[in-house]
Design a protein around this motif. Structure first.
Motif, mmCIF file in Angstrom:
data_model
loop_
_atom_site.group_PDB
_atom_site.id
_atom_site.type_symbol
_atom_site.label_atom_id
_atom_site.label_comp_id
_atom_site.label_asym_id
_atom_site.label_seq_id
_atom_site.Cartn_x
_atom_site.Cartn_y
_atom_site.Cartn_z
ATOM 1 N N PHE A 260 48.219 70.022 -20.105
ATOM 2 C CA PHE A 260 48.644 71.441 -20.207
ATOM 3 C C PHE A 260 49.809 71.535 -21.067
ATOM 4 O O PHE A 260 50.972 70.693 -20.817
ATOM 5 N N PRO A 261 49.788 72.311 -22.094
ATOM 6 C CA PRO A 261 51.036 72.322 -23.077
ATOM 7 C C PRO A 261 52.353 72.808 -22.386
ATOM 8 O O PRO A 261 53.303 72.673 -22.993
ATOM 9 N N HIS A 262 52.239 73.487 -21.390
ATOM 10 C CA HIS A 262 53.355 74.078 -20.881
ATOM 11 C C HIS A 262 54.169 73.044 -19.903
ATOM 12 O O HIS A 262 55.291 73.327 -19.362
ATOM 13 N N LEU A 263 53.470 71.903 -19.693
ATOM 14 C CA LEU A 263 54.426 70.614 -18.934
ATOM 15 C C LEU A 263 55.178 69.988 -20.104
ATOM 16 O O LEU A 263 54.796 69.295 -20.921
ATOM 17 N N LYS A 264 56.477 70.617 -20.318
ATOM 18 C CA LYS A 264 57.185 70.424 -21.579
ATOM 19 C C LYS A 264 58.054 69.048 -21.546
ATOM 20 O O LYS A 264 58.159 68.443 -22.607
ATOM 21 N N GLY A 265 58.400 68.587 -20.406
ATOM 22 C CA GLY A 265 59.278 67.238 -20.280
ATOM 23 C C GLY A 265 59.948 66.866 -19.149
ATOM 24 O O GLY A 265 59.587 67.596 -18.011
ATOM 25 N N ASN A 266 60.971 66.413 -19.020
ATOM 26 C CA ASN A 266 61.625 65.902 -17.947
ATOM 27 C C ASN A 266 63.155 66.360 -18.009
ATOM 28 O O ASN A 266 63.811 66.260 -19.002
ATOM 29 N N PHE A 267 63.584 66.900 -17.021
ATOM 30 C CA PHE A 267 65.032 67.535 -16.883
ATOM 31 C C PHE A 267 65.572 66.610 -15.786
ATOM 32 O O PHE A 267 65.345 66.330 -14.872
ATOM 33 N N GLY A 268 67.041 66.201 -16.296
ATOM 34 C CA GLY A 268 67.769 65.584 -15.483
ATOM 35 C C GLY A 268 67.475 63.838 -15.319
ATOM 36 O O GLY A 268 66.697 63.223 -15.883
ATOM 37 N N THR A 269 67.977 63.483 -14.084
ATOM 38 C CA THR A 269 67.854 61.928 -14.123
ATOM 39 C C THR A 269 67.140 61.684 -12.504
ATOM 40 O O THR A 269 66.276 62.150 -12.260
ATOM 41 N N ALA A 270 67.891 60.976 -11.578
ATOM 42 C CA ALA A 270 67.215 60.536 -10.373
ATOM 43 C C ALA A 270 67.663 61.422 -9.308
ATOM 44 O O ALA A 270 68.566 62.338 -9.389
ATOM 45 N N TRP A 271 66.925 61.420 -8.177
ATOM 46 C CA TRP A 271 66.978 62.061 -7.092
ATOM 47 C C TRP A 271 68.389 62.286 -6.590
ATOM 48 O O TRP A 271 68.848 63.432 -6.026
ATOM 49 N N GLN A 272 69.076 61.316 -6.562
ATOM 50 C CA GLN A 272 70.676 61.292 -5.959
ATOM 51 C C GLN A 272 71.441 62.040 -6.679
ATOM 52 O O GLN A 272 72.658 62.370 -6.323
#
Length: 317
Positions: A260-272
């Motif tokens: 899916f081309p609109h799955l662009k990347g990752n935001f932020g870090t870990a859950w905590q």
């Protein structure tokens, strides 16, 4: 995890007695147990509701038919008591009533969770191991189940393990059950792996962008890869980008998600770090499984929960 923690309550010090007892995760207060508020944010009222639900499951394990439908309810209920999943007392109470409704009114329902924690040290440790292990297996089974995969041997152990928690078994018997649980856990992990790979493809290493592009977007966190797939299908071609957060990062390795081309990347870090990272995020956040922390007011209007995850007064879809 310290499963040897004990609370001693004497008749003369009831006023000073701790209001809750939770030692189910490795982040308990002072490495002993949480007695006033959970490190996860769970309060005594929620802890009590969760204990009631587990007690209902232990009682029900004696009487209910060992069917696939009942096993699904058992895994859903156990998963709801796992750390950082469900903070809604009303939802937990509803699950408890659903479990109790399976049992004939003539059945004797009386299990007291305190009996698990005040047993002999070895028995208490083994029962703790089995209870918390069951919750972990329930999480794996639940995630496999939403993709249509199940295992009868795993389902049967929910009844067997819960029943053992209410019995006066020897340490040798409990140890054998704990070892069996280890084997069941591996079997359930293999089931989830098969569900993921047959549904989403075999994962391979992927380069993931950490840049948020211009335009509307949604952040998805948690572990439920199938929820992410559904969201990607529903937002395809609508000009809305999707970013993973925390434990959802491995999703980028699966070809059926990565396409899916609109799955662009990752935001932020870990859950905590979510409370800080989501504070000024101009986008909705979808929580799909056990990574939810108490939601701060400055972003509560943008939080959505789904499946087993729930938080009072927030949007559940």
């Amino acid at each position: 995890m310290n499963t040897n923690a004990r609370i001693e309550i004497k008749p003369t010090d009831q006023a000073e007695a701790p209001r809750m007892f939770c030692n189910q995760c490795e982040q308990t207060t002072k490495a002993v147990c949480c007695v006033k508020i959970g490190t996860c944010g769970k309060d005594p009222a929620l802890a009590a509701r969760q204990d009631e639900l587990v007690a209902a499951l232990i009682d029900a394990s004696r009487y209910v038919e060992q069917s696939s439908d009942n096993a699904k309810l058992f895994e859903k209920a156990l998963f709801a008591t796992l750390t950082n999943v469900n903070f809604d007392c009303e939802k937990i109470l509803s699950l408890t009533e659903e479990v109790r409704s399976l049992v004939n009114e003539a059945a004797e329902l009386h299990f007291d969770m305190q009996s698990v924690w005040t047993a002999d040290d070895d028995i208490r440790s083994l029962k703790s191991l089995i209870l918390f292990g069951l919750k972990g297996v329930a999480a794996y089974a639940y995630h496999a189940g939403v993709m249509g995969y199940s295992d009868e041997a795993v389902n049967r152990y929910f009844y067997k393990g819960l029943l053992a928690l209410g019995e006066d078994f020897s340490a040798e018997q409990m140890l054998a059950l704990a070892m069996e649980l280890g084997a069941v856990n591996l079997q359930c992990m293999a089931l989830l792996d098969r569900a993921n790979t047959e549904t989403l493809g075999t994962p391979t290493p992927a380069e993931v962008s950490l840049k948020v592009e211009k335009g509307p977007f949604i952040v998805v966190t948690g572990h439920d890869l199938y929820d992410l797939k559904l969201l990607l299908e529903q937002t395809e071609g609508k000009g809305v980008n999707v970013y993973t957060h925390g434990e959802m990062l491995p999703a980028h390795g699966y070809p059926e998600l990565r396409k899916f081309p609109h799955l662009k990347g990752n935001f932020g870090t870990a859950w905590q770090n979510q409370q800080k990272e989501f504070a000024h995020l101009p986008a909705p956040i979808l929580f799909t499984s056990n990574c939810l922390m108490p939601v701060k007011e400055n972003y509560a209007d943008r939080v959505f929960t789904t499946e087993a995850v729930s938080y009072p007064l927030l949007h559940h879809i």
